[in-house]
Design a protein around this motif. Structure first.
Motif, PDB file in Angstrom:
ATOM      1  N   ARG A  67      48.299  35.204  51.182  1.00 51.69           N
ATOM      2  CA  ARG A  67      47.772  35.297  52.549  1.00 51.69           C
ATOM      3  C   ARG A  67      48.766  36.063  53.400  1.00 51.69           C
ATOM      4  O   ARG A  67      49.974  35.865  53.268  1.00 51.69           O
ATOM      5  CB  ARG A  67      47.539  33.907  53.133  1.00 51.69           C
ATOM      6  CG  ARG A  67      46.438  33.178  52.399  1.00 51.69           C
ATOM      7  CD  ARG A  67      45.850  32.051  53.220  1.00 51.69           C
ATOM      8  NE  ARG A  67      44.789  31.424  52.454  1.00 51.69           N
ATOM      9  CZ  ARG A  67      44.890  30.258  51.835  1.00 51.69           C
ATOM     10  NH1 ARG A  67      45.993  29.564  51.908  1.00 51.69           N
ATOM     11  NH2 ARG A  67      43.876  29.780  51.149  1.00 51.69           N
ATOM     12  N   ASP A  68      48.264  36.912  54.261  1.00 48.67           N
ATOM     13  CA  ASP A  68      49.107  37.709  55.161  1.00 48.67           C
ATOM     14  C   ASP A  68      50.172  38.486  54.387  1.00 48.67           C
ATOM     15  O   ASP A  68      51.310  38.619  54.820  1.00 48.67           O
ATOM     16  CB  ASP A  68      49.763  36.828  56.228  1.00 48.67           C
ATOM     17  CG  ASP A  68      48.730  36.124  57.097  1.00 48.67           C
ATOM     18  OD1 ASP A  68      47.686  36.752  57.397  1.00 48.67           O
ATOM     19  OD2 ASP A  68      48.959  34.969  57.469  1.00 48.67           O
ATOM     20  N   SER A 101      47.130  44.082  50.306  1.00 51.69           N
ATOM     21  CA  SER A 101      46.044  43.348  49.662  1.00 51.69           C
ATOM     22  C   SER A 101      46.613  42.444  48.572  1.00 51.69           C
ATOM     23  O   SER A 101      47.776  42.569  48.177  1.00 51.69           O
ATOM     24  CB  SER A 101      45.059  44.340  49.034  1.00 51.69           C
ATOM     25  OG  SER A 101      45.667  44.999  47.926  1.00 51.69           O
ATOM     26  N   THR A 102      45.766  41.557  48.088  1.00 56.34           N
ATOM     27  CA  THR A 102      46.167  40.690  46.986  1.00 56.34           C
ATOM     28  C   THR A 102      46.621  41.529  45.799  1.00 56.34           C
ATOM     29  O   THR A 102      47.666  41.270  45.201  1.00 56.34           O
ATOM     30  CB  THR A 102      44.999  39.763  46.582  1.00 56.34           C
ATOM     31  OG1 THR A 102      44.628  38.980  47.726  1.00 56.34           O
ATOM     32  CG2 THR A 102      45.367  38.854  45.429  1.00 56.34           C
ATOM     33  N   ASP A 120      41.788  36.172  47.972  1.00 61.21           N
ATOM     34  CA  ASP A 120      43.225  35.968  48.168  1.00 61.21           C
ATOM     35  C   ASP A 120      43.901  35.298  46.979  1.00 61.21           C
ATOM     36  O   ASP A 120      45.048  34.882  47.062  1.00 61.21           O
ATOM     37  CB  ASP A 120      43.492  35.175  49.451  1.00 61.21           C
ATOM     38  CG  ASP A 120      42.975  33.733  49.407  1.00 61.21           C
ATOM     39  OD1 ASP A 120      42.359  33.324  48.388  1.00 61.21           O
ATOM     40  OD2 ASP A 120      43.187  33.013  50.391  1.00 61.21           O
ATOM     41  N   SER A 121      43.188  35.207  45.836  1.00 60.10           N
ATOM     42  CA  SER A 121      43.734  34.530  44.668  1.00 60.10           C
ATOM     43  C   SER A 121      43.842  35.474  43.473  1.00 60.10           C
ATOM     44  O   SER A 121      43.016  36.374  43.308  1.00 60.10           O
ATOM     45  CB  SER A 121      42.837  33.352  44.272  1.00 60.10           C
ATOM     46  OG  SER A 121      42.735  32.444  45.357  1.00 60.10           O
TER      47      SER A 121
END
Length: 120
Positions: free
Chosen positions: A106-107, A12-13, A84-85
């Motif tokens: 991402r990913d 995860s982020t 995602d930030s």
């Protein structure tokens, strides 16, 4: 896809940010770079840096300028994560009055980052 790739895409982020900070605090450039890939761009006050080899040099230069033990004083005063930030606001007393990072993940990899610091 290898097991390492699978682990990267499943992070995860928050997990990537946590790993990035721990790797930075350890001063372990190889570990830091596992959060990036050749497509990553980091925007710095000196201009954009893209790719693993230039990122290695960027982190090496940053770590080389730090007095011994200074990373132990790192204080993260703000960490905001939205999807995602991530945004980090930090300082190292006696060295940097302000540091800021914004990351897009991402990913399981940091794809885009902006970074700036203000010395004391």
């Amino acid at each position: 896809m290898t097991s390492t790739d699978t682990l990267s895409t499943q992070r995860s982020t928050e997990e990537v940010v946590r790993h990035h900070l721990a790797s930075l605090l350890d001063g372990n450039i190889d570990r830091i770079l596992t959060d990036y890939d050749d497509c990553t761009t980091v925007f710095t006050p000196d201009g954009p840096v893209q790719g693993l080899a230039p990122l290695r040099q960027l982190f090496q230069n940053f770590l080389d300028q730090l007095p011994p033990g200074s990373l132990e004083k790192l204080e993260v005063s703000r960490q905001d994560i939205r999807g995602d930030s991530a945004y980090l606001l930090w300082r190292i007393p006696g060295l940097f009055a302000l540091g800021t990072d914004t990351l897009v993940i991402r990913d399981g990899k940091i794809r885009l980052q902006s970074f700036a610091i203000a010395a004391n």
